[in-house]
Design a protein around this motif. Structure first.
Motif, PDB file in Angstrom:
ATOM      1  N   VAL A 246     -14.237  -7.948  17.083  1.00 19.82           N
ATOM      2  CA  VAL A 246     -12.838  -8.288  16.819  1.00 19.82           C
ATOM      3  C   VAL A 246     -12.355  -7.472  15.627  1.00 19.82           C
ATOM      4  O   VAL A 246     -12.914  -7.557  14.538  1.00 19.82           O
ATOM      5  CB  VAL A 246     -12.674  -9.796  16.530  1.00 19.82           C
ATOM      6  CG1 VAL A 246     -11.225 -10.122  16.237  1.00 19.82           C
ATOM      7  CG2 VAL A 246     -13.190 -10.616  17.702  1.00 19.82           C
ATOM      8  N   THR A 247     -11.324  -6.672  15.869  1.00 22.06           N
ATOM      9  CA  THR A 247     -10.689  -5.898  14.809  1.00 22.06           C
ATOM     10  C   THR A 247      -9.187  -6.114  14.906  1.00 22.06           C
ATOM     11  O   THR A 247      -8.607  -5.993  15.982  1.00 22.06           O
ATOM     12  CB  THR A 247     -11.010  -4.397  14.936  1.00 22.06           C
ATOM     13  OG1 THR A 247     -12.424  -4.219  14.875  1.00 22.06           O
ATOM     14  CG2 THR A 247     -10.367  -3.605  13.816  1.00 22.06           C
ATOM     15  N   LEU A 248      -8.580  -6.463  13.780  1.00 21.23           N
ATOM     16  CA  LEU A 248      -7.131  -6.636  13.689  1.00 21.23           C
ATOM     17  C   LEU A 248      -6.580  -5.544  12.789  1.00 21.23           C
ATOM     18  O   LEU A 248      -7.253  -5.085  11.863  1.00 21.23           O
ATOM     19  CB  LEU A 248      -6.784  -7.995  13.091  1.00 21.23           C
ATOM     20  CG  LEU A 248      -7.318  -9.227  13.819  1.00 21.23           C
ATOM     21  CD1 LEU A 248      -7.024 -10.480  13.015  1.00 21.23           C
ATOM     22  CD2 LEU A 248      -6.706  -9.327  15.191  1.00 21.23           C
ATOM     23  N   CYS A 249      -5.355  -5.160  13.030  1.00 19.56           N
ATOM     24  CA  CYS A 249      -4.701  -4.146  12.203  1.00 19.56           C
ATOM     25  C   CYS A 249      -3.378  -4.704  11.691  1.00 19.56           C
ATOM     26  O   CYS A 249      -2.591  -5.254  12.460  1.00 19.56           O
ATOM     27  CB  CYS A 249      -4.457  -2.879  13.018  1.00 19.56           C
ATOM     28  SG  CYS A 249      -3.800  -1.508  12.047  1.00 19.56           S
ATOM     29  N   ILE A 250      -3.156  -4.571  10.380  1.00 21.46           N
ATOM     30  CA  ILE A 250      -1.909  -5.026   9.770  1.00 21.46           C
ATOM     31  C   ILE A 250      -1.361  -3.898   8.903  1.00 21.46           C
ATOM     32  O   ILE A 250      -2.092  -3.298   8.108  1.00 21.46           O
ATOM     33  CB  ILE A 250      -2.116  -6.333   8.965  1.00 21.46           C
ATOM     34  CG1 ILE A 250      -0.775  -6.945   8.558  1.00 21.46           C
ATOM     35  CG2 ILE A 250      -3.037  -6.116   7.778  1.00 21.46           C
ATOM     36  CD1 ILE A 250      -0.889  -8.384   8.054  1.00 21.46           C
ATOM     37  N   ARG A 251      -0.087  -3.597   9.089  1.00 21.47           N
ATOM     38  CA  ARG A 251       0.547  -2.517   8.328  1.00 21.47           C
ATOM     39  C   ARG A 251       0.929  -3.002   6.938  1.00 21.47           C
ATOM     40  O   ARG A 251       1.373  -4.129   6.760  1.00 21.47           O
ATOM     41  CB  ARG A 251       1.801  -2.037   9.050  1.00 21.47           C
ATOM     42  CG  ARG A 251       1.466  -1.381  10.385  1.00 21.47           C
ATOM     43  CD  ARG A 251       2.692  -0.988  11.166  1.00 21.47           C
ATOM     44  NE  ARG A 251       3.440  -0.004  10.410  1.00 21.47           N
ATOM     45  CZ  ARG A 251       4.763   0.105  10.434  1.00 21.47           C
ATOM     46  NH1 ARG A 251       5.480  -0.717  11.160  1.00 21.47           N
ATOM     47  NH2 ARG A 251       5.369   1.025   9.735  1.00 21.47           N
ATOM     48  N   ALA A 252       0.756  -2.142   5.970  1.00 21.76           N
ATOM     49  CA  ALA A 252       1.195  -2.409   4.600  1.00 21.76           C
ATOM     50  C   ALA A 252       2.548  -1.745   4.399  1.00 21.76           C
ATOM     51  O   ALA A 252       2.834  -0.716   5.014  1.00 21.76           O
ATOM     52  CB  ALA A 252       0.178  -1.857   3.608  1.00 21.76           C
ATOM     53  N   PRO A 253       3.396  -2.307   3.532  1.00 20.24           N
ATOM     54  CA  PRO A 253       4.714  -1.699   3.324  1.00 20.24           C
ATOM     55  C   PRO A 253       4.643  -0.323   2.659  1.00 20.24           C
ATOM     56  O   PRO A 253       5.525   0.505   2.860  1.00 20.24           O
ATOM     57  CB  PRO A 253       5.443  -2.692   2.425  1.00 20.24           C
ATOM     58  CG  PRO A 253       4.482  -3.762   2.073  1.00 20.24           C
ATOM     59  CD  PRO A 253       3.233  -3.564   2.833  1.00 20.24           C
ATOM     60  N   ALA A 254       3.587  -0.086   1.871  1.00 24.63           N
ATOM     61  CA  ALA A 254       3.411   1.183   1.160  1.00 24.63           C
ATOM     62  C   ALA A 254       1.975   1.224   0.654  1.00 24.63           C
ATOM     63  O   ALA A 254       1.306   0.185   0.614  1.00 24.63           O
ATOM     64  CB  ALA A 254       4.386   1.261  -0.021  1.00 24.63           C
ATOM     65  N   PRO A 255       1.490   2.393   0.263  1.00 21.16           N
ATOM     66  CA  PRO A 255       0.173   2.411  -0.367  1.00 21.16           C
ATOM     67  C   PRO A 255       0.175   1.492  -1.592  1.00 21.16           C
ATOM     68  O   PRO A 255       1.203   1.318  -2.249  1.00 21.16           O
ATOM     69  CB  PRO A 255      -0.003   3.874  -0.782  1.00 21.16           C
ATOM     70  CG  PRO A 255       0.879   4.640   0.157  1.00 21.16           C
ATOM     71  CD  PRO A 255       2.069   3.735   0.391  1.00 21.16           C
ATOM     72  N   GLY A 256      -0.974   0.886  -1.869  1.00 22.28           N
ATOM     73  CA  GLY A 256      -1.076   0.002  -3.024  1.00 22.28           C
ATOM     74  C   GLY A 256      -2.162  -1.031  -2.822  1.00 22.28           C
ATOM     75  O   GLY A 256      -2.969  -0.944  -1.908  1.00 22.28           O
ATOM     76  N   ARG A 257      -2.143  -2.033  -3.681  1.00 24.62           N
ATOM     77  CA  ARG A 257      -3.147  -3.107  -3.652  1.00 24.62           C
ATOM     78  C   ARG A 257      -2.466  -4.382  -3.138  1.00 24.62           C
ATOM     79  O   ARG A 257      -1.404  -4.762  -3.622  1.00 24.62           O
ATOM     80  CB  ARG A 257      -3.694  -3.317  -5.060  1.00 24.62           C
ATOM     81  CG  ARG A 257      -4.888  -4.208  -5.130  1.00 24.62           C
ATOM     82  CD  ARG A 257      -5.621  -4.020  -6.459  1.00 24.62           C
ATOM     83  NE  ARG A 257      -6.730  -4.924  -6.584  1.00 24.62           N
ATOM     84  CZ  ARG A 257      -7.911  -4.763  -6.030  1.00 24.62           C
ATOM     85  NH1 ARG A 257      -8.133  -3.700  -5.285  1.00 24.62           N
ATOM     86  NH2 ARG A 257      -8.867  -5.650  -6.200  1.00 24.62           N
ATOM     87  N   TYR A 258      -3.117  -5.044  -2.169  1.00 26.03           N
ATOM     88  CA  TYR A 258      -2.577  -6.251  -1.550  1.00 26.03           C
ATOM     89  C   TYR A 258      -3.695  -7.282  -1.381  1.00 26.03           C
ATOM     90  O   TYR A 258      -4.854  -6.929  -1.166  1.00 26.03           O
ATOM     91  CB  TYR A 258      -1.987  -5.947  -0.166  1.00 26.03           C
ATOM     92  CG  TYR A 258      -0.870  -4.954  -0.215  1.00 26.03           C
ATOM     93  CD1 TYR A 258       0.437  -5.353  -0.480  1.00 26.03           C
ATOM     94  CD2 TYR A 258      -1.106  -3.599  -0.018  1.00 26.03           C
ATOM     95  CE1 TYR A 258       1.475  -4.443  -0.535  1.00 26.03           C
ATOM     96  CE2 TYR A 258      -0.079  -2.675  -0.076  1.00 26.03           C
ATOM     97  CZ  TYR A 258       1.203  -3.098  -0.337  1.00 26.03           C
ATOM     98  OH  TYR A 258       2.230  -2.190  -0.397  1.00 26.03           O
ATOM     99  N   ALA A 259      -3.339  -8.548  -1.445  1.00 29.10           N
ATOM    100  CA  ALA A 259      -4.271  -9.624  -1.135  1.00 29.10           C
ATOM    101  C   ALA A 259      -4.196  -9.879   0.372  1.00 29.10           C
ATOM    102  O   ALA A 259      -3.112  -9.891   0.959  1.00 29.10           O
ATOM    103  CB  ALA A 259      -3.922 -10.879  -1.920  1.00 29.10           C
ATOM    104  N   ILE A 260      -5.351 -10.084   0.984  1.00 24.38           N
ATOM    105  CA  ILE A 260      -5.440 -10.247   2.435  1.00 24.38           C
ATOM    106  C   ILE A 260      -6.158 -11.556   2.754  1.00 24.38           C
ATOM    107  O   ILE A 260      -7.231 -11.831   2.213  1.00 24.38           O
ATOM    108  CB  ILE A 260      -6.228  -9.077   3.073  1.00 24.38           C
ATOM    109  CG1 ILE A 260      -5.643  -7.716   2.682  1.00 24.38           C
ATOM    110  CG2 ILE A 260      -6.312  -9.243   4.589  1.00 24.38           C
ATOM    111  CD1 ILE A 260      -4.260  -7.438   3.248  1.00 24.38           C
ATOM    112  N   SER A 261      -5.561 -12.353   3.634  1.00 26.73           N
ATOM    113  CA  SER A 261      -6.190 -13.598   4.091  1.00 26.73           C
ATOM    114  C   SER A 261      -6.316 -13.581   5.609  1.00 26.73           C
ATOM    115  O   SER A 261      -5.537 -12.927   6.306  1.00 26.73           O
ATOM    116  CB  SER A 261      -5.379 -14.811   3.642  1.00 26.73           C
ATOM    117  OG  SER A 261      -4.157 -14.855   4.346  1.00 26.73           O
ATOM    118  N   LEU A 262      -7.303 -14.308   6.095  1.00 28.87           N
ATOM    119  CA  LEU A 262      -7.550 -14.417   7.527  1.00 28.87           C
ATOM    120  C   LEU A 262      -7.833 -15.875   7.855  1.00 28.87           C
ATOM    121  O   LEU A 262      -8.657 -16.517   7.203  1.00 28.87           O
ATOM    122  CB  LEU A 262      -8.759 -13.553   7.916  1.00 28.87           C
ATOM    123  CG  LEU A 262      -9.211 -13.634   9.370  1.00 28.87           C
ATOM    124  CD1 LEU A 262      -8.152 -13.082  10.316  1.00 28.87           C
ATOM    125  CD2 LEU A 262     -10.524 -12.869   9.545  1.00 28.87           C
TER     126      LEU A 262
END
Length: 164
Positions: free
Chosen positions: A84-100
């Motif tokens: 299982v692989t999901l893909c989520i786009r980021a608004p721009a390069p940078g650092r983001y917190a990710i939850s699943l």
């Protein structure tokens, strides 16, 4: 942790989805997330991207969107078989917190007793939400691969990956 996880499974499942899904062959800033440790193959997976600060991490999605803060959501059925692989786009390069979230009964609400949860960086999960810095990852101009291990209620007082 319980209140924060309740926000993770908000009642507006379509909020933040407009710009979240990756295009086939995505080449821009995005996270390709391999999901590890699924308890079973039922329900839905909800992958969410937040600003990488404690004030905004797992904040109400309505508020984040209204405030113009980065927020994205991909919500898909759990595949019947295979990796299982999901893909989520980021608004721009940078650092983001990710939850699943593994919403095992697909009711768009977090169940402390049944559902699974994981974060970028795979921090240890207790009865509190992790700090954003521990659940964050950096993305550049191209997709970045992450692996998130899901945690389910383990005993009475903690969350942990399932025993295999």
């Amino acid at each position: 942790m319980i209140a924060a996880l309740a926000l993770l499974a908000a009642v507006h499942p379509a909020l933040g989805t407009r710009d979240a899904a990756c295009a086939p062959g995505e080449t821009g800033p995005a996270f390709l997330v391999t999901v590890d440790g699924l308890k079973d193959r039922r329900g839905r997976l909800r992958l969410e991207l937040y600003p990488a600060n404690d004030a905004d991490f797992l904040a109400d999605d309505d508020w984040l969107v209204a405030a113009g803060k980065p927020f994205r959501r991909v919500d898909l059925p759990v595949p019947i078989a295979g990796p299982v692989t999901l893909c989520i786009r980021a608004p721009a390069p940078g650092r983001y917190a990710i939850s699943l979230l593994h919403d095992r009964d697909a009711n768009h609400r977090f169940s402390l007793w049944h559902d699974g949860v994981g974060f970028a960086g795979n921090p240890v999960i207790g009865w509190w939400k992790p700090h954003a810095r521990d659940a964050a990852a950096r993305v550049g101009d191209a997709p970045t691969r992450l692996s998130i291990t899901l945690n389910y209620r383990h005993g009475l007082f903690s969350f942990a990956p399932i025993d295999r």
